[in-house]
Design a protein around this motif. Structure first.
Motif: not given
Length: 193
Positions: A70-71, A189, A63, A73, A191-193, A66
């Motif tokens: 903001t999260g 929370e 992981y 990936v 982790i970007k989907k 970005d």
């Protein structure tokens, strides 16, 4: 005279090609770990390790934040390691960084992994002092660093929590924003989907 010019050009091209090849070999062999990392490939195979043990090639999710922080990936990387070294290989893959311009590496460049051990569902990840001395982020950077490490290791079903150590000792925080005095659970929370 014309033959001499052609010969000079051919020799120059050969020298450049050899130097470029040496540069790629030094980049590939510059790591000091026993686990090899390759990005973007898939599959599974086995080869003989230095001690005669089997080293498996496995895909793992690593992981990275970005670029806007903001999260996180997930990026699939292929690591080659013996079964007992797969956790160390996963963290080393994370520390190796990423070439994707939409993602960023968050660990200090000089931070070195000392050891990863797993017991009772907790991975203890020991870094050298450069993890703290080289860290320049604020609260978001600290959250992204911890989240990238914890979410990478908790991809292994046997790992439920991660404890970060520096020079073999427990730490309270990297820079005063997150409580790291206890093992940290997966941070879905982030982790970007």
């Amino acid at each position: 005279m014309r033959l001499r010019n052609i010969l000079a050009i051919v020799l120059t091209v050969l020298c450049v090609a050899m130097l470029a090849g040496c540069d790629e070999q030094s980049k590939a062999g510059s790591g000091s770990s026993s686990a090899a990392v390759a990005s973007g490939s898939s599959g599974s195979s086995a080869s003989s390790g230095a001690a005669g043990q089997k080293a498996a090639t496995m895909d793992i999710s690593v992981y990275y934040p970005d670029v806007n922080a903001t999260g996180l990936v997930a990026v699939t990387k292929t690591v080659k390691a013996q079964e007992a070294d797969k956790y160390q290989a996963a963290v080393e893959a994370l520390l190796a960084g990423i070439d994707d311009k939409k993602l960023t590496a968050v660990f200090p460049k000089k931070a070195k992994l000392r050891k990863v051990s797993v017991s009772g569902g907790v991975a203890k990840v020991d870094f050298d002092k450069n993890l703290i001395s080289g860290f320049v982020g604020g609260s978001t950077g600290e959250e992204m660093l911890v989240g990238s490490l914890v979410n990478t290791l908790t991809e292994f079903p046997e790992i439920k929590k991660v404890q970060i150590l520096v020079e073999g000792k427990e730490i309270d925080s990297l820079s005063g924003h997150l409580d790291l005095s206890r093992p940290v659970e997966r941070m879905p929370e982030l982790i970007k989907k």
